[in-house]
Design a protein around this motif. Structure first.
Motif, PDB file in Angstrom:
ATOM      1  N   ALA A 118      16.385  34.803   9.882  1.00 30.95           N
ATOM      2  CA  ALA A 118      17.020  33.695   9.172  1.00 30.95           C
ATOM      3  C   ALA A 118      18.530  33.827   9.288  1.00 30.95           C
ATOM      4  N   GLY A 119      19.194  32.720   9.591  1.00 32.34           N
ATOM      5  CA  GLY A 119      20.647  32.714   9.640  1.00 32.34           C
ATOM      6  C   GLY A 119      21.233  33.707  10.605  1.00 32.34           C
ATOM      7  N   GLY A 120      20.562  33.963  11.705  1.00 30.72           N
ATOM      8  CA  GLY A 120      21.076  34.906  12.685  1.00 30.72           C
ATOM      9  C   GLY A 120      20.837  36.355  12.351  1.00 30.72           C
ATOM     10  N   GLU A 121      20.062  36.643  11.309  1.00 28.66           N
ATOM     11  CA  GLU A 121      19.783  38.030  10.911  1.00 28.66           C
ATOM     12  C   GLU A 121      18.292  38.303  11.011  1.00 28.66           C
ATOM     13  N   ARG A 122      17.957  39.484  11.472  1.00 25.73           N
ATOM     14  CA  ARG A 122      16.563  39.933  11.541  1.00 25.73           C
ATOM     15  C   ARG A 122      16.365  41.011  10.480  1.00 25.73           C
ATOM     16  N   ILE A 123      15.535  40.707   9.509  1.00 22.16           N
ATOM     17  CA  ILE A 123      15.322  41.605   8.383  1.00 22.16           C
ATOM     18  C   ILE A 123      13.907  42.167   8.462  1.00 22.16           C
ATOM     19  N   PRO A 124      13.757  43.489   8.540  1.00 22.89           N
ATOM     20  CA  PRO A 124      12.408  44.070   8.610  1.00 22.89           C
ATOM     21  C   PRO A 124      11.663  43.890   7.296  1.00 22.89           C
ATOM     22  N   LEU A 125      10.385  43.609   7.409  1.00 21.27           N
ATOM     23  CA  LEU A 125       9.510  43.470   6.255  1.00 21.27           C
ATOM     24  C   LEU A 125       8.437  44.547   6.312  1.00 21.27           C
ATOM     25  N   ARG A 126       8.147  45.137   5.173  1.00 20.99           N
ATOM     26  CA  ARG A 126       7.038  46.087   5.064  1.00 20.99           C
ATOM     27  C   ARG A 126       6.105  45.516   4.010  1.00 20.99           C
ATOM     28  N   ILE A 127       5.015  44.931   4.468  1.00 22.32           N
ATOM     29  CA  ILE A 127       4.191  44.068   3.636  1.00 22.32           C
ATOM     30  C   ILE A 127       2.942  44.817   3.211  1.00 22.32           C
ATOM     31  N   GLY A 128       2.726  44.886   1.923  1.00 14.13           N
ATOM     32  CA  GLY A 128       1.500  45.454   1.378  1.00 14.13           C
ATOM     33  C   GLY A 128       0.800  44.410   0.537  1.00 14.13           C
ATOM     34  N   PHE A 129      -0.408  44.055   0.910  1.00 14.83           N
ATOM     35  CA  PHE A 129      -1.153  43.016   0.201  1.00 14.83           C
ATOM     36  C   PHE A 129      -1.864  43.625  -0.998  1.00 14.83           C
ATOM     37  N   ARG A 130      -1.569  43.133  -2.166  1.00 12.56           N
ATOM     38  CA  ARG A 130      -2.281  43.594  -3.357  1.00 12.56           C
ATOM     39  C   ARG A 130      -2.040  42.630  -4.512  1.00 12.56           C
ATOM     40  N   THR A 131      -3.010  42.580  -5.412  1.00 17.01           N
ATOM     41  CA  THR A 131      -2.962  41.699  -6.569  1.00 17.01           C
ATOM     42  C   THR A 131      -3.175  42.528  -7.828  1.00 17.01           C
ATOM     43  N   VAL A 132      -2.301  42.336  -8.798  1.00 18.91           N
ATOM     44  CA  VAL A 132      -2.361  43.051 -10.071  1.00 18.91           C
ATOM     45  C   VAL A 132      -2.783  42.066 -11.151  1.00 18.91           C
ATOM     46  N   ALA A 133      -3.767  42.448 -11.955  1.00 16.81           N
ATOM     47  CA  ALA A 133      -4.257  41.534 -12.984  1.00 16.81           C
ATOM     48  C   ALA A 133      -4.863  42.325 -14.131  1.00 16.81           C
ATOM     49  N   VAL A 134      -4.975  41.681 -15.285  1.00 17.17           N
ATOM     50  CA  VAL A 134      -5.733  42.221 -16.416  1.00 17.17           C
ATOM     51  C   VAL A 134      -6.977  41.368 -16.568  1.00 17.17           C
ATOM     52  N   GLU A 135      -8.127  42.017 -16.463  1.00 14.47           N
ATOM     53  CA  GLU A 135      -9.403  41.327 -16.584  1.00 14.47           C
ATOM     54  C   GLU A 135     -10.239  42.028 -17.642  1.00 14.47           C
ATOM     55  N   ASP A 136     -10.658  41.266 -18.643  1.00 16.62           N
ATOM     56  CA  ASP A 136     -11.483  41.818 -19.727  1.00 16.62           C
ATOM     57  C   ASP A 136     -10.842  43.057 -20.343  1.00 16.62           C
ATOM     58  N   GLY A 137      -9.518  43.013 -20.501  1.00 16.58           N
ATOM     59  CA  GLY A 137      -8.813  44.107 -21.146  1.00 16.58           C
ATOM     60  C   GLY A 137      -8.602  45.319 -20.276  1.00 16.58           C
ATOM     61  N   VAL A 138      -8.792  45.194 -18.965  1.00 18.84           N
ATOM     62  CA  VAL A 138      -8.633  46.313 -18.041  1.00 18.84           C
ATOM     63  C   VAL A 138      -7.652  45.924 -16.949  1.00 18.84           C
ATOM     64  N   MET A 139      -6.698  46.807 -16.657  1.00 23.96           N
ATOM     65  CA  MET A 139      -5.774  46.577 -15.556  1.00 23.96           C
ATOM     66  C   MET A 139      -6.493  46.872 -14.247  1.00 23.96           C
ATOM     67  N   LYS A 140      -6.423  45.899 -13.341  1.00 27.28           N
ATOM     68  CA  LYS A 140      -7.063  46.065 -12.045  1.00 27.28           C
ATOM     69  C   LYS A 140      -6.073  45.729 -10.938  1.00 27.28           C
ATOM     70  N   VAL A 141      -6.205  46.434  -9.844  1.00 27.75           N
ATOM     71  CA  VAL A 141      -5.467  46.120  -8.630  1.00 27.75           C
ATOM     72  C   VAL A 141      -6.499  45.858  -7.550  1.00 27.75           C
TER      73      VAL A 141
END
Length: 958
Positions: free
Chosen positions: A271-294
């Motif tokens: 973007a805009g003449g710059e190349r920025i490295p990305l380190r992508i980790g797919f994950r979802t954080v949620a509370v379900e039925d009173g429990v933290m889950k990833v």
């Protein structure tokens, strides 16, 4: 009153650029300004004029200082002042936002040329990653602005001011500012430019900020990627075949990121003449039925609190040290870090992404010192401070938002309650609803997604796990974490296993974070490592800063070894009929990455080893595995299996063969008790009594020698040099055992000789052991017998009177020649262990130098006990002594008395004498965690009660 100077006003700063995501390694040129800077220290904020910022200022008479670094840790002794440690108290009068006139001020100068090839077009940004407590900045004579927020990143636009040659960067840093009221974290006060200073070139039109959103749907196995950017651009992820516009979302099959399987995809934002490295980790954080889950799975934090610390450089850490921390955590089964109590160096989070650690990323905020004032004037409940609080929240989130390891934002620590915290939580949720919000100090949990507590008792955790705790109904629907527990100060913490059983029993209880990772012992010219008060502080909190699982040099303490065992993600326990049960306690991964082995031991000696075929159990699964046929062994031997889970392949944090978990499975009953040494007749002559290999004083009945070895001072032993957990903290209840033991005089017991009886086959000595000024005692009978070769001591102890406290220990101690320098024993080892800190002690035959048996806690205290000892040999060259127990005993051997150990304030106070003091314990009181948390659990109390035990001594000749 005149307007306040900038360092006392409530604003977070002026002239800085908006906070943004931190990244490294883009096409942008990065020029480090770390290194040697000119330095001048003044005693007050206004002692020197600002003329030093002029380009032609002559600073030839200034000193030099290293940046990054703290000025109080540099220079000759106290040349630039000294560090100061407080836990809760502010080390200055509490009059917010004013600070003392005595405000050490460091002026910094750095002259630099731009590197060859520095682009002439575009923008340039000057970045400060950490300055305590505030800074005012000039470049080439032009003031850029000022900022507060010590552990936060601040940037200035400087492209219009730069020259190719002879640039002058000037910095004025005050130790105290209004921001200091927001930074009362339990740590050393260490002013200075302690993180990197960097000049960045940004191409024209390059992004100001970007936000990587990478969620995961565990039901479909797909991830959704969207990268938001403030200028149009494109995102490519070659491994996934992706090429999409910024702001556009795409869903594809992916492998998710977790602490156990930290899967990262490399991408590029252009973007805009710059190349920025990305380190992508797919994950979802949620509370379900009173429990933290990833990613749809409950996670269990096996965590630590981590202050940034180095014994020489304070909070200034290099990448190698940060990597060492992460690797040590992974090797000790730690899977989570709470960044207490501020955002860490940004490179640390890169390491967490790479190696795999769950992170609670905490804001640079604590106002604990207002607690002692009834929270009067607390900034988080004063709307005038809210802009500064929101600035801190924004700088936390914006800098770190692209790290998949960060699953929770924490508002701060120990700030009481107030509308400012609510405003922070609201801003964070609006900006990043993909993570949870944490704060411990408000029991209502009105602003949080987790119910968090510090140092609850085991009973409270059990109650909370059952959702039977009182409080708001909404709170009972939240996951529960212990953001601090198991205070690792000195010897301890105890009770870890019992906490872990609760975490693994109740779905709601999602683990915790031990306080803390490392002892903050600073290098000291006299004491080796110093703590609060060792640097001349007027106000300090002593060794409370030494409460880590690592010693200052990053050597693991016995507490860390214990914690590794307690939280191991594979459970190996006895099964029925020559089998072992293996359970996979990982949150996510199966056991395919592990190789299992068995070994067969007889009386502590390994007779055979081999591989064990364990299926790659899925997370949460268990199975029974049959053990091989036991090899031939002596019929009367005590036998057992040791099963180990090892890394099958090299990883980034440990080589193949690294031990992850282990268990021991008894194969036969313990060996019979040592033989009863009887038959020899005692002989009295010339004031001496000879019985088998021993000589006694005929008047007192005390042993003088066993074989050729002189013996001195054998007597009942009930005292130990109180641990930090024995002593407890001043705010703890009145049942702190260390002070009670001293009050009752257990450290100065008197031994009255009542009777010496010589019989045909024995010598019996009866005594009364009691403290001065008290009417309770221990009636003690020593009965000595021998078969001519071995000497047996039977000890009978009967309490007399009312004992209101448990005993520190119960056993005997005796002095032996200092020449004995080698210990070999069959029992639990290899390290120290106590009744409630013994999970990591495994049965075997062990050997160590006597001097290696001690644990050098920064404040000397009880240490070095080896439990479940069947027999012990202490030798030197060709002679020594063997001790056998009936039942098994614990032993401690050291070259100073308990009284000398108790009197020492530092390890350097302990000087080896001409006697080796051997403690042979029938029992010891537990350790607990009362230096800040709960005391010893009832099952580990050593209450005064009738007891009988026996020890057999045999001279050793080689």
């Amino acid at each position: 009153m005149d307007a306040l100077p900038w360092y006392e006003d409530l604003s977070p700063g002026r002239g800085t650029l908006p906070p943004r995501a931190w990244y490294a390694g883009s096409d942008a040129a990065a020029f480090s300004l770390n290194g040697s800077w000119g330095f001048r220290l003044s005693p007050t904020a206004d002692a020197e004029y600002e003329s030093f910022a002029a380009p032609d200022f002559d600073a030839s008479g200034w000193s030099a200082i290293t940046v990054p670094g703290h000025w109080v840790l540099q220079g000759k002794e106290k040349e630039y002042g000294g560090p100061a440690y407080t836990n809760v108290q502010y080390p200055f009068p509490v009059d917010p936002p004013r600070v003392p006139t005595e405000n050490p001020t460091g002026d910094h100068l750095r002259r630099f040329d731009l590197p060859d090839g520095w682009p002439a077009d575009g923008r340039a940004v000057l970045r400060f990653d950490g300055v305590e407590s505030c800074a005012r900045v000039w470049l080439n004579g032009t003031e850029l602005g000022d900022f507060k927020g010590s552990r936060l990143a601040h940037e200035f636009a400087v492209g219009h001011l730069l020259k190719a040659r002879d640039n002058v960067l000037a910095l004025r840093v005050h130790q105290w500012s209004s921001g200091s009221y927001l930074e009362d974290q339990d740590q050393w006060w260490l002013p200075g430019v302690f993180r990197d200073v960097t000049l960045l070139h940004r191409p024209a039109g390059s992004p100001g900020d970007f936000f990587t959103h990478a969620s995961y749907d565990h039901t479909t196995g797909t991830g959704t990627l969207r990268v938001d950017c403030d200028v149009p651009g494109r995102v490519t992820v070659p491994e996934l075949g992706l090429d999409l516009a910024t702001g556009e979302a795409v869903t594809v099959p992916v492998e998710p990121w977790s602490a156990e399987a930290p899967r990262l995809y490399e991408g590029v934002l252009t973007a805009g003449g710059e190349r920025i490295p990305l380190r992508i980790g797919f994950r979802t954080v949620a509370v379900e039925d009173g429990v933290m889950k990833v990613n749809g799975r409950r996670i269990l934090f096996r965590g630590v609190n981590r202050h940034e610390f180095h014994p020489e450089h304070g909070r200034s850490l290099d990448l190698a040290t940060m990597r060492e921390d992460v690797q040590l955590m992974k090797r000790h089964n730690i899977n989570a870090v709470r960044t207490s109590h501020y955002p860490p160096h940004p490179a640390f989070l890169d390491l967490c992404d790479t190696y795999g650690l769950w992170v609670i990323d905490e804001g640079d905020l604590e106002t604990h010192g207002f607690q002692d004032l009834g929270w009067r004037g607390n900034p988080v409940d004063d709307e005038r401070w809210t802009p500064a609080l929101l600035d801190r929240a924004a700088r936390l989130v914006e800098r770190d938002k692209n790290h998949p390891s960060v699953v929770v934002w924490s508002l701060g620590n120990e700030c009481g309650t107030g509308a400012g915290l609510t405003a922070m939580a609201r801003w964070i949720r609006d900006r990043d609803p993909s993570r949870l919000v944490h704060y411990e100090g408000d029991r209502s949990c009105a602003d949080t997604d987790l119910y968090s507590r510090m140092y609850p008792t085991h009973a409270e955790v059990d109650e909370i796990g059952r959702r039977a705790d009182e409080g708001p109904e909404a709170r009972r629907r939240l996951p529960f974490v212990l953001c601090e527990y198991a205070h690792a100060m000195g010897n301890g913490p105890g009770g870890l296993s019992e906490y872990q059983r609760l975490f693994e029993t109740y779905e709601r209880c999602q683990g915790g974070f031990v306080w803390e990772w490392i002892d903050h012992g600073l290098v000291h010219p006299v004491h080796g490592h110093g703590y609060g008060g060792d640097f001349g502080e007027e106000v300090h909190d002593g060794n409370f800063v030494c409460d880590g699982l690592l010693f200052p040099d990053r050597t693991p303490s016995p507490g860390l070894v214990e914690y590794k065992k307690v939280i191991e993600p594979v459970r190996i326990t006895p099964g029925p009929a020559n089998s072992v049960r293996v359970a996979n306690g990982h949150d996510v991964v199966d056991l395919a990455h592990l190789a299992f082995t068995w070994s067969f031991l007889a009386d502590g000696e390994t007779l055979a080893t081999g591989p064990l075929d364990v299926p790659p159990l899925a997370s949460g699964a268990s199975t029974r595995v049959t053990l091989p046929t036991a090899p031939a062994h002596p019929a009367d031997a005590e036998t057992l299996w040791t099963v180990r889970a090892l890394l099958a392949h090299d990883t980034a944090w440990a080589p193949a063969g690294h031990e992850v978990a282990w268990g021991q499975i008894p194969a036969s009953a313990p060996a019979p008790a040592p033989r009863k040494a009887t038959g020899a007749r005692p002989v009295r002559s010339a004031g001496r009594i000879t019985l088998g290999p021993a000589v006694f004083d005929a008047r007192t009945g005390e042993p003088l020698a066993v074989g050729p070895l002189p013996v001195t001072g054998l007597r009942l032993d009930v005292w130990r040099a109180p641990t930090d957990n024995d002593e407890g903290a001043p705010w703890q209840p009145d049942d702190r055992h260390g002070p009670l033991w001293r009050e009752l005089g257990l450290h100065r017991m008197r031994h009255r000789l009542d009777e010496v009886v010589l019989e045909d086959d024995s010598l019996t000595v009866r005594t009364r052991v009691a403290p001065a000024a008290r009417d309770f005692a221990l009636r003690t009978t020593y009965r000595w017998t021998s078969d001519g070769t071995a000497l047996r001591l039977s000890v009978e102890v009967v309490p007399e009177g009312e004992w209101r406290v448990p005993l520190p220990r119960l056993g005997v101690r005796l002095g032996l020649p200092a020449a004995l320098d080698r210990a070999v024993w069959y029992g639990a080892g290899p390290g120290e262990a106590y009744p409630d800190t013994r999970a990591a002690a495994r049965l075997g035959r062990w050997e160590a130098a006597v001097d290696a048996l001690r644990t050098p806690y920064l404040r000397p205290q009880e240490n070095g006990s080896r439990v479940d000892t069947r027999w012990l040999e202490l030798t030197s060259g060709s002679e020594g002594v063997r001790v056998e127990g009936d039942p098994a005993f614990a032993f401690t051997a050291r070259r100073w008395t308990t009284e000398q150990l108790d009197a020492a304030a530092h390890d350097t106070d302990l000087v080896a004498g001409d006697t080796l003091w051997l403690h042979l314990d029938h029992a010891q009181h537990g350790i607990g965690s009362q230096s800040c948390g709960p005391g010893v659990l009832p099952e580990y109390r050593l209450d005064a009660a009738a007891a009988t035990f026996a020890l057999t001594f045999t001279p050793v000749a080689r």
